[in-house]
Each structure stands twice: as structure tokens, then as C-alpha cells.
Design an enzyme around this catalytic site. Structure first.
Site, PDB file in Angstrom:
ATOM      1  N   SER A 114       0.839  -1.193   0.000  1.00  0.00           N
ATOM      2  CA  SER A 114       0.000   0.000   0.000  1.00  0.00           C
ATOM      3  C   SER A 114       0.877   1.248   0.000  1.00  0.00           C
ATOM      4  O   SER A 114       1.654   1.459  -0.923  1.00  0.00           O
ATOM      5  CB  SER A 114      -0.962  -0.048   1.194  1.00  0.00           C
ATOM      6  OG  SER A 114      -1.946   0.937   1.077  1.00  0.00           O
ATOM      7  N   HIS A 118      -8.593   1.599  -0.599  1.00  0.00           N
ATOM      8  CA  HIS A 118      -8.444   0.692  -1.750  1.00  0.00           C
ATOM      9  C   HIS A 118      -9.784   0.200  -2.279  1.00  0.00           C
ATOM     10  O   HIS A 118      -9.912  -0.960  -2.688  1.00  0.00           O
ATOM     11  CB  HIS A 118      -7.507  -0.470  -1.402  1.00  0.00           C
ATOM     12  CG  HIS A 118      -6.138  -0.012  -1.010  1.00  0.00           C
ATOM     13  ND1 HIS A 118      -5.275   0.553  -1.919  1.00  0.00           N
ATOM     14  CD2 HIS A 118      -5.508  -0.001   0.176  1.00  0.00           C
ATOM     15  CE1 HIS A 118      -4.158   0.888  -1.288  1.00  0.00           C
ATOM     16  NE2 HIS A 118      -4.278   0.571  -0.015  1.00  0.00           N
TER      17      HIS A 118
END
Length: 336
Positions: free
Chosen positions: A92, A195
Site C-alpha cells: 500500500s 483501496h
């Protein structure tokens, strides 16, 4: 082949930067990066409480700056990090740390990008009541079916039986009440559904910023969260970083790529431990080091002496290059 990894949001704990400030130059570097980000990174990394560093707009710049400062100590400089690593990757927001390690972005450019990323994601999360829930165990197909049934997104797929569902608070509550068989569910202390499509406003913000940036091509293999591909174009990597905030993190595919590349050792930068823990289960036989404090530097240098490459490896090419890896659509963990 030695690989350098950078963790994502959620790995930070109060005071984790304190021991690193004893190294010459680290406090000065963090002072400069504090000016770049508009945050007192030294305070946030040493004396701030857990609630303060849980803030998305704080946590993300803090993580990237910590990873870059530690990488300089481990490798003797960021260019050396690319030159001695057979590959780099980050989970991430850690992918921004990896992009700087690979030379795609300067440290300052990476920190400006992550500053706007953190702010944009925090603002997007404030628009609706959303969240994330970790799913441990259970049959993968049954877990994915349950996530879909409740209108959620499999936002992180970490492999090793770890998935994260993300979406509306209502959908997550229904998911908790109707869990997949043999799976354990745990609500994650994050600000929103990272996300997923809920982060679309942050994508727009980052796309506007990226249009004026001038990325370089990676100096070593750089893995993408989207599909585990080795990306050899700096411009493509930057475009992937923009869209990453609303797309699932496929760490399971990154792990598959590392296996295919023949990884023999992994160093995880601070706040280390999460990714090494996943690798311990998924990559047996690989030497692992969670570089948490300067006390781990001797071990890091020993791993470098035995596993690091003498010359920078090719950035792309081969069966795991971006043009060869099929795009996948599944999941992620509670990281931003």
C-alpha cells in the site's frame, strides 16, 4: 537475491522512530522532510500518542520518511539501496517508499505525493461512514463470495489466508453478523474503506499532482501492488500509484513474483514485522530480517554481504514483467 520491503499503514506504533534518531544525520534529515510534508515527523515518530499517528494524513508521510531514513542507514544511501536490492516492494503506502528506493521518485517528490495521498484519503473517508474488516482463515472462495454478497470489496489480499473486506459500515455490520464458515473477523481501526471506490476523490487529487511530476525509470526491479508485476517504466509506476488508492492490494501476487524471481533474503524496513511475518509463512527457507531498530543494522549488513547483488539487476523483463502478468481482481489487508 536480497529484496527490500516497506510496510503499509497500521504498522506504526508510538515511539518507533526514537532509536533511529541516535544515528548521525537522521534528525536533520527528518527535520528537512518535516518541512516538505508540513508535519513534525520527529514528534510524531517519538512522543506522539497512538491516536495521533493513526490519522491517515499523519501516518502515511511518517511511514515513508521512516522507511527512507532507515534505508539510508542500512545501505549507506538510497542509490545503494537500489544497487544492492534484487527487487523492492511496498505494501500500500509502502509502495511509495519502494518507488523512492528504486529511484523513480526523489525522497522529496515521494513525500509530497504521500502528503497529498494521506490528505486526500482522509478527506474521502470523511464523506461517508466506511471501514475495513480483516478476515482470517476460511475457504478463500467462500470468503470472497460472502464479501460480494454483502456489497463489500476484497480490498487487501495478503496471501496466507488473510483477506480484508472494505465498504460501508452497514455492509460490514451485516458481514460481521453473517461471517464465512470457519473464518475469524476483526474490525480494523482505520478511518475508511481504503483501496475501494470510496477513495475516488483521492484518485482525482493525485492524478492532477502526478501530471506535473517527472518520474525516472526504476533502477532495480520494482513490484506493483496491482498485480505483482515488475514495472520497468517510471511513468507507468506513477500512474499505478495514483490508482492504487482505490484498487485492491494484491500482496499475494507480489509474493508469487518474489518466489519466481528466486528471493533468498528479505529486509523489511521500519516499522517492520508485518511483511516478514507473511513471508515466513509464504516463502519458507528465505532468510528474513525485520529491521526495527539500529540494533538490527549489523544483521542487515551481514545479509547484504551474503545476498545483495554486485550490480543493479534489470528493472523489468521476463515472465513477471508488467506486460506479461495478467491483471487480477481480488483483495487486500487493512493498510492504506
Amino acid at each position: 537475491m536480497l529484496v527490500t520491503l516497506a510496510p503499509g499503514q497500521g504498522a506504526q506504533v508510538p515511539g518507533f522512530l526514537s532509536p533511529w534518531l541516535d544515528l548521525p544525520g537522521v534528525a536533520d534529515r527528518l527535520g528537512w522532510w518535516s518541512a516538505v510534508t508540513g508535519l513534525d515527523l520527529v514528534r510524531y515518530g517519538t512522543t506522539a500518542e497512538a491516536e495521533e499517528i493513526r490519522d491517515t494524513a499523519v501516518a502515511q508521510p511518517l511511514l515513508v520518511s521512516a522507511g527512507l531514513a532507515a534505508a539510508e542507514a542500512v545501505f549507506g544511501g538510497l542509490p545503494e539501496a537500489a544497487g544492492r536490492s534484487g527487487a523492492v516492494a511496498g505494501h500500500s503506502v509502502g509502495e511509495l517508499t519502494a518507488a523512492a528506493l528504486a529511484g523513480v521518485l526523489s525522497p522529496e517528490a515521494a513525500l509530497v505525493f504521500v502528503r497529498e495521498r494521506g490528505r486526500g484519503m482522509a478527506e474521502a473517508a470523511a464523506k461517508a461512514e466506511t471501514g475495513m474488516t480483516a478476515v482470517l482463515g476460511g475457504d478463500r472462495d467462500e470468503v470472497l463470495a460472502a464479501i460480494e454478497r454483502h456489497g463489500l470489496t476484497p480490498a487487501n489480499d495478503n496471501g496466507s489466508g488473510q483477506l480484508v473486506a472494505a465498504g460501508s459500515a452497514e455492509g460490514l455490520a451485516a458481514f460481521m453478523a453473517d461471517p464465512p464458515p470457519r473464518a475469524r473477523l476483526r474490525a480494523l481501526p482505520v478511518a475508511g474503506a481504503f483501496h475501494t471506490e470510496h477513495m475516488a476523490p483521492a484518485v482525482e487529487r493525485l492524478a492532477s499532482l502526478a501530471a506535473g511530476m517527472a518520474p525516472a525509470d526504476p533502477a532495480t526491479r520494482l513490484l506493483s501492488n496491482r498485480d505483482g508485476a515488475v514495472v520497468d517504466s517510471g511513468r507507468e509506476l506513477l500512474e499505478r500509484l495514483v490508482r492504487q488508492v482505490s484498487s485492491p492490494v494484491r500482496w499475494d501476487l507480489c509474493t508469487e513474483t518474489l518466489r519466481a524471481l528466486g528471493v533468498t533474503a528479505i529486509i523489511e524496513l521500519p516499522p517492520a514485522g508485518t511483511l516478514v511475518g507473511l513471508a515466513k509463512r509464504a516463502l519458507p527457507g528465505v532468510e528474513l530480517l525485520a529491521c526495527k531498530t539500529p540494533d538490527d543494522l549489523d544483521r542487515a549488513h551481514e545479509l547484504l554481504a551474503r545476498h545483495a547483488v554486485a550490480e543493479p539487476p534489470p528493472a523489468g523483463g521476463g515472465p513477471v514483467a508488467a506486460s506479461h502478468r495478467p491483471t487480477a481482481h481480488a483483495t487486500q489487508e487493512g493498510s492504506a
